[in-house]
Enzyme design. Structure first.
Site, PDB file in Angstrom:
ATOM      1  CG  ASP A 265      -1.919   1.104   1.216  1.00  0.00           C
ATOM      2  OD1 ASP A 265      -2.494   1.445   0.117  1.00  0.00           O
ATOM      3  OD2 ASP A 265      -2.535   1.560   2.303  1.00  0.00           O
TER       4      ASP A 265
ATOM      5  CB  CYS B  58     -21.426 -10.723  -4.121  1.00  0.00           C
ATOM      6  SG  CYS B  58     -19.736 -10.125  -3.342  1.00  0.00           S
TER       7      CYS B  58
ATOM      8  CB  CYS C 115     -25.526 -11.058  -0.768  1.00  0.00           C
ATOM      9  SG  CYS C 115     -25.158 -10.548   1.134  1.00  0.00           S
TER      10      CYS C 115
ATOM     11  CB  CYS D 134     -21.563  -4.986   2.397  1.00  0.00           C
ATOM     12  SG  CYS D 134     -21.585  -5.069   0.508  1.00  0.00           S
TER      13      CYS D 134
ATOM     14  CB  CYS E 203     -19.212  -3.283   4.584  1.00  0.00           C
ATOM     15  SG  CYS E 203     -17.310  -2.657   4.520  1.00  0.00           S
TER      16      CYS E 203
END
Length: 370
Positions: free
Chosen positions: A149, A203, A206, A209, A259
């Site tokens: 990062d 996913c 759904c 989140c 989330c």
């Protein structure tokens, strides 16, 4: 170490390369990485979505994201000579959260789980350097640069394209066997290693989140407005947080895990084997009032080597003030807030005044119902 990767050819045949790849993955796992895949140095397919994200202004004050798009799309422009990228992940949960649960302890200060221990960036880069050294001992000299990062890299896209997981609707990477509570790192190399291929997304329909986000920052599937995101607001953003977002922030003083906590795939989340992620200074069970009593010296002492240092003392106290405003009514909270008015900068004082107003409003409601 040179910033340019040499084009040195490692004298290995295809079968040898497959064996070398398997050996590298085994060595990475032995170093404490939870997964290791080999990515093609190409993230061109991410550019269109990212440009739309920037066009909408969803990146807020993170203007650095507007720069170096060419290097993000083509990692070999960032580090010339890159032939393959070794992508790794580190799981960071110390204990498995209860499935589909969000913490509800209003006087407790919530700090994102990845940030309760030491800053992972140094740990990640250090272990990637060790991995590079081990590979050199096996195959001879080659060029490698570790990242965590720390550069214009689409690290999630690279890992996704190599099968480490898929991007969830909350925009985080999800692994079918391990959920999403992990951080990523990369080793850019001049080795021509065989690439891994992408996996499928799971996913489905759904929307947990999206529905759970306290500030509705996930504006549509796979698109996050950072200007509403609690992680951005409490870590990156240094200004006055909009009043309409403050109640949604609740008692989250550094980052937000909601989330992820609600995601069904995190029933499979793994706990970490890395000591650096274990909480320090009781940051997994500290109260808002305990943090409010910190002065800048205490903040610097308690956040040495911690990701929390990133936000700075005044912004951190701004976040704590919001948490105190959102806490149940308490005469002690009001007294502590008033006492600290002169101790902080103008931005923090604005949030202190709001917190006192919120507490007073709750006091009136309490009297009316008692």
């Amino acid at each position: 170490m040179s910033s340019n990767l040499s084009a040195q050819s490692i004298p290995l045949q295809n079968n040898d390369l497959q064996s070398l790849k398997a050996w590298i993955i085994a060595e990475a796992l032995a170093l404490g990485f939870s997964d290791c895949v080999i990515a093609r140095p190409d993230a061109q397919q991410e550019i269109a979505r990212f440009k739309e994200y920037l066009k909408r202004g969803y990146h807020g004050d993170m203007k650095y994201l507007e720069q170096n798009l060419d290097k993000r799309a083509d990692p070999s422009l960032l580090v010339p000579g890159t032939k393959s990228i070794i992508c790794v992940r580190m799981d960071y949960l110390v204990e498995s959260p209860k499935p589909r649960s969000i913490p509800d302890a209003p006087n407790h200060a919530i700090i994102a789980r990845y940030a309760r221990g030491r800053d992972y960036h140094k740990t990640m880069r250090g272990r990637l350097k060790i991995l590079a050294t081990k590979i050199r001992e096996k195959v001879g000299d080659f060029e490698a640069r570790p990242f965590a990062d720390s550069a214009p890299i689409f690290e999630k896209s690279l890992a996704e394209n190599a099968g480490m997981g898929w991007t969830g609707k909350h925009t985080l990477l999800i692994n079918k066997q391990a959920g999403s509570f992990f951080v990523l790192g990369e080793l850019f190399t001049s080795l021509e290693l065989p690439f891994d291929s992408a996996t499928t997304a799971h996913c489905g329909s759904c929307s947990a989140c999206i529905d759970i986000c306290p500030t509705q920052a996930i504006v549509e599937p796979y698109m996050l407005d950072a200007r509403k995101c609690i992680a951005y607001l409490t870590i990156e953003y240094k200004g006055i947080i909009a009043e309409e977002l403050r109640r949604g922030i609740g008692n989250r003083v550094f980052g937000c895990d909601d989330c992820q906590l609600i995601c069904p795939w995190n029933r499979y989340a793994k706990t970490t084997s890395i000591e650096d992620f274990h909480p320090r200074h009781g940051l997994d069970q500290v109260s808002l009032l305990q943090l409010w009593q910190w002065d800048e010296q205490r903040f610097l002492e308690r956040t040495e080597g911690s990701p929390i240092r990133r936000t700075g003392f005044q912004s951190f106290m701004r976040n704590v003030a919001i948490g105190l405003g959102n806490a149940p009514y308490s005469e002690q909270i009001v007294a502590e807030l008033k006492q600290a008015r002169s101790l902080h900068d103008d931005i923090v004082q604005i949030h202190i005044d709001w917190a006192i107003q919120e507490q007073n409003h709750k006091s009136i409601q309490h009297l009316a119902t008692s």
